[in-house]
Design a protein around this motif. Structure first.
Motif, PDB file in Angstrom:
ATOM      1  N   GLN A 176     -30.684 -25.749 -53.458  1.00 20.18           N
ATOM      2  CA  GLN A 176     -31.092 -26.986 -54.135  1.00 20.18           C
ATOM      3  C   GLN A 176     -32.607 -26.950 -54.273  1.00 20.18           C
ATOM      4  OE1 GLN A 176     -31.391 -30.751 -52.029  1.00 20.18           O
ATOM      5  NE2 GLN A 176     -30.096 -31.743 -53.561  1.00 20.18           N
ATOM      6  N   GLY A 177     -33.075 -26.647 -55.478  1.00 21.83           N
ATOM      7  CA  GLY A 177     -34.508 -26.471 -55.647  1.00 21.83           C
ATOM      8  C   GLY A 177     -35.012 -25.349 -54.754  1.00 21.83           C
ATOM      9  N   ARG A 178     -36.026 -25.636 -53.922  1.00 22.46           N
ATOM     10  CA  ARG A 178     -36.568 -24.632 -53.002  1.00 22.46           C
ATOM     11  C   ARG A 178     -35.762 -24.552 -51.707  1.00 22.46           C
ATOM     12  NH1 ARG A 178     -42.514 -26.233 -52.010  1.00 22.46           N
ATOM     13  NH2 ARG A 178     -42.374 -24.459 -50.564  1.00 22.46           N
ATOM     14  N   LEU A 179     -34.799 -25.441 -51.541  1.00 24.85           N
ATOM     15  CA  LEU A 179     -33.977 -25.436 -50.327  1.00 24.85           C
ATOM     16  C   LEU A 179     -32.919 -24.348 -50.432  1.00 24.85           C
ATOM     17  CD1 LEU A 179     -32.941 -26.731 -47.674  1.00 24.85           C
ATOM     18  CD2 LEU A 179     -31.556 -28.252 -49.086  1.00 24.85           C
ATOM     19  N   HIS A 180     -32.882 -23.470 -49.426  1.00 22.50           N
ATOM     20  CA  HIS A 180     -31.879 -22.404 -49.375  1.00 22.50           C
ATOM     21  C   HIS A 180     -31.216 -22.431 -48.015  1.00 22.50           C
ATOM     22  CE1 HIS A 180     -29.908 -18.531 -49.984  1.00 22.50           C
ATOM     23  NE2 HIS A 180     -30.352 -18.178 -48.782  1.00 22.50           N
ATOM     24  N   LEU A 181     -29.904 -22.574 -47.987  1.00 15.42           N
ATOM     25  CA  LEU A 181     -29.139 -22.623 -46.735  1.00 15.42           C
ATOM     26  C   LEU A 181     -28.125 -21.498 -46.740  1.00 15.42           C
ATOM     27  CD1 LEU A 181     -27.652 -25.727 -44.983  1.00 15.42           C
ATOM     28  CD2 LEU A 181     -26.174 -23.777 -45.460  1.00 15.42           C
ATOM     29  N   ALA A 182     -28.003 -20.814 -45.612  1.00 10.63           N
ATOM     30  CA  ALA A 182     -26.997 -19.761 -45.446  1.00 10.63           C
ATOM     31  C   ALA A 182     -26.326 -19.928 -44.098  1.00 10.63           C
ATOM     32  CB  ALA A 182     -27.640 -18.381 -45.561  1.00 10.63           C
ATOM     33  N   GLY A 183     -25.047 -19.598 -44.014  1.00  8.32           N
ATOM     34  CA  GLY A 183     -24.365 -19.708 -42.732  1.00  8.32           C
ATOM     35  C   GLY A 183     -22.861 -19.746 -42.882  1.00  8.32           C
ATOM     36  N   ASP A 184     -22.195 -20.183 -41.819  1.00  9.51           N
ATOM     37  CA  ASP A 184     -20.745 -20.338 -41.792  1.00  9.51           C
ATOM     38  C   ASP A 184     -20.424 -21.792 -41.464  1.00  9.51           C
ATOM     39  OD1 ASP A 184     -20.385 -17.581 -42.201  1.00  9.51           O
ATOM     40  OD2 ASP A 184     -20.551 -17.195 -40.050  1.00  9.51           O
ATOM     41  N   THR A 185     -19.385 -22.336 -42.093  1.00 11.40           N
ATOM     42  CA  THR A 185     -19.033 -23.739 -41.902  1.00 11.40           C
ATOM     43  C   THR A 185     -17.534 -23.890 -41.726  1.00 11.40           C
ATOM     44  OG1 THR A 185     -20.913 -24.504 -43.237  1.00 11.40           O
ATOM     45  CG2 THR A 185     -19.104 -26.046 -42.943  1.00 11.40           C
ATOM     46  N   GLN A 186     -17.140 -24.821 -40.854  1.00  3.87           N
ATOM     47  CA  GLN A 186     -15.734 -25.148 -40.644  1.00  3.87           C
ATOM     48  C   GLN A 186     -15.551 -26.650 -40.825  1.00  3.87           C
ATOM     49  OE1 GLN A 186     -13.577 -25.357 -36.618  1.00  3.87           O
ATOM     50  NE2 GLN A 186     -12.979 -23.328 -37.372  1.00  3.87           N
ATOM     51  N   LEU A 187     -14.587 -27.041 -41.660  1.00  2.00           N
ATOM     52  CA  LEU A 187     -14.345 -28.448 -41.950  1.00  2.00           C
ATOM     53  C   LEU A 187     -12.949 -28.852 -41.492  1.00  2.00           C
ATOM     54  CD1 LEU A 187     -16.142 -27.162 -44.438  1.00  2.00           C
ATOM     55  CD2 LEU A 187     -15.885 -29.431 -45.399  1.00  2.00           C
ATOM     56  N   GLU A 188     -12.842 -29.982 -40.812  1.00  2.00           N
ATOM     57  CA  GLU A 188     -11.553 -30.571 -40.485  1.00  2.00           C
ATOM     58  C   GLU A 188     -11.087 -31.417 -41.672  1.00  2.00           C
ATOM     59  OE1 GLU A 188     -11.743 -32.823 -36.918  1.00  2.00           O
ATOM     60  OE2 GLU A 188     -11.981 -31.086 -35.611  1.00  2.00           O
ATOM     61  N   LEU A 189      -9.845 -31.185 -42.136  1.00  2.00           N
ATOM     62  CA  LEU A 189      -9.323 -31.883 -43.300  1.00  2.00           C
ATOM     63  C   LEU A 189      -8.076 -32.675 -42.936  1.00  2.00           C
ATOM     64  CD1 LEU A 189      -9.562 -29.006 -45.958  1.00  2.00           C
ATOM     65  CD2 LEU A 189     -11.270 -30.776 -45.466  1.00  2.00           C
ATOM     66  N   ASN A 190      -7.812 -33.673 -43.754  1.00  2.00           N
ATOM     67  CA  ASN A 190      -6.574 -34.440 -43.671  1.00  2.00           C
ATOM     68  C   ASN A 190      -5.951 -34.435 -45.055  1.00  2.00           C
ATOM     69  OD1 ASN A 190      -4.475 -36.175 -43.200  1.00  2.00           O
ATOM     70  ND2 ASN A 190      -5.733 -37.979 -42.795  1.00  2.00           N
TER      71      ASN A 190
END
Length: 327
Positions: A176-190
């Motif tokens: 997002q613009g100059r913002l850069h994020l990298a990694g792994d994510t886990q989401l709990e869903l319903n």
């Protein structure tokens, strides 16, 4: 026959096309009806007037004894979307999809999709495993120029694997613009939806992040600027955030004071924020810092150790105690 008559979900498929093609049928007629029926067809889809004209070819096989519907190298498209797929329905489908209009994808879901394209494009290459009503989805997802939760993002790329209860996003990058994020994510869903208090767990690596942009994302106003590199492990439940982070920030300006570099090991929870070990480089001198902030009471405790710190560059000293030269 018109494709609007096809029902793969709880609602009819809202695409307009006329299906035609040869059908090879083999079956045994008994006193109880048809038995051992096997049908093969090469279906051509021609667009007709309607909301979403559809074109393409679908080669399929239906086997009554095996209770399977198999697609062989099917390709369908609308003016904004193209999908190629093959495999067995309710078992394993390999699919490659590309769209610039998520309305074509939304047509298959009862709940609204959580994001919108803003002149962007989305692609998916992977598999749908299991039944059509309760699939496991695995593959590579790429999205450009989209809006999520009212915020615009430039690019998202990740490998996903999940079902209606949990989604794992590996090798994720978000810009997002100059913002850069990298990694792994886990989401709990319903049922494929992110519940208000569901857990989001992420291991992140954010490089060259403008501190002003981070404050904006956190909906926090503070006269702080600079560029930061942040790594850490975070869990988010609703508006509660907890975890640990390692922060390195350069060219920091905070409350009209300039800091050449800030390093910190931070632990945070819904109740408090702690800088377990921190260091600020001020006028060439290293200043150790520890910090505790109680979010409920709003009280903060600082511990700063200095020895021979030249304070002439500090604006607060210049204004309030110009006779002081060092601490």
């Amino acid at each position: 026959f018109p494709t609007a008559a096809i029902h793969l979900t709880e609602k009819p498929v809202p695409f307009s096309a006329l299906a035609s093609g040869p059908v090879k049928l083999k079956s045994t007629i008994t006193g109880k009806g048809f038995s051992g029926t096997r049908a093969e067809s090469q279906v051509a889809l021609a667009p007709v007037e309607g909301a979403r004209p559809l074109t393409g070819t679908v080669n399929l096989l239906w086997d009554q004894n095996e209770k399977i519907l198999e697609f062989r190298d099917a390709q369908v498209s609308t003016p904004d979307t193209s999908i190629a797929f093959k495999g067995t329905l309710n078992s394993r489908i390999q699919a490659s999809a590309s769209t610039s209009n998520l309305a074509d994808i939304q047509a298959f879901f009862n709940e609204p999709l959580p994001l919108k394209l803003d002149g962007g494009h989305a692609t998916f290459d992977g598999f749908l495993i299991g039944t059509f009503d309760d699939p496991r989805v695995s593959g590579r997802l790429n999205i450009t120029n989209f809006v999520y939760d009212g915020r615009k993002f430039d690019r998202l790329s990740t490998s996903i694997d999940g079902n209606r209860n949990q989604l794992d996003a590996r090798n994720l990058t978000l810009d997002q613009g100059r913002l850069h994020l990298a990694g792994d994510t886990q989401l709990e869903l319903n049922n494929w939806k992110l519940a208000p208090n569901a857990a989001i767990r992420t291991s992140l690596d954010m490089r060259d992040v403008p501190i002003e942009q981070l404050l904006e994302l956190a909906e926090t106003k503070a006269p702080v600027s600079g560029v930061a590199h942040i790594t850490g492990d975070v869990e988010i439940r609703g508006k509660q955030i907890s975890g640990t982070a390692r922060i390195a920030a350069d060219r920091v300006k905070a409350w009209d004071e300039s800091l050449e570099r800030v390093l910190a090991q931070v632990r945070f929870s819904p109740d408090k924020v702690e800088v377990l070990s921190g260091m600020a480089l001020v006028a060439g001198a290293e200043v150790p810092i520890t910090f505790n902030y109680d979010r409920k009471s709003g009280e903060a405790d600082w511990t700063i150790r200095t020895k021979g710190l030249p304070v002439q560059p500090l604006n607060a000293v210049k204004t309030n105690a110009p006779q002081v030269t060092a601490l």
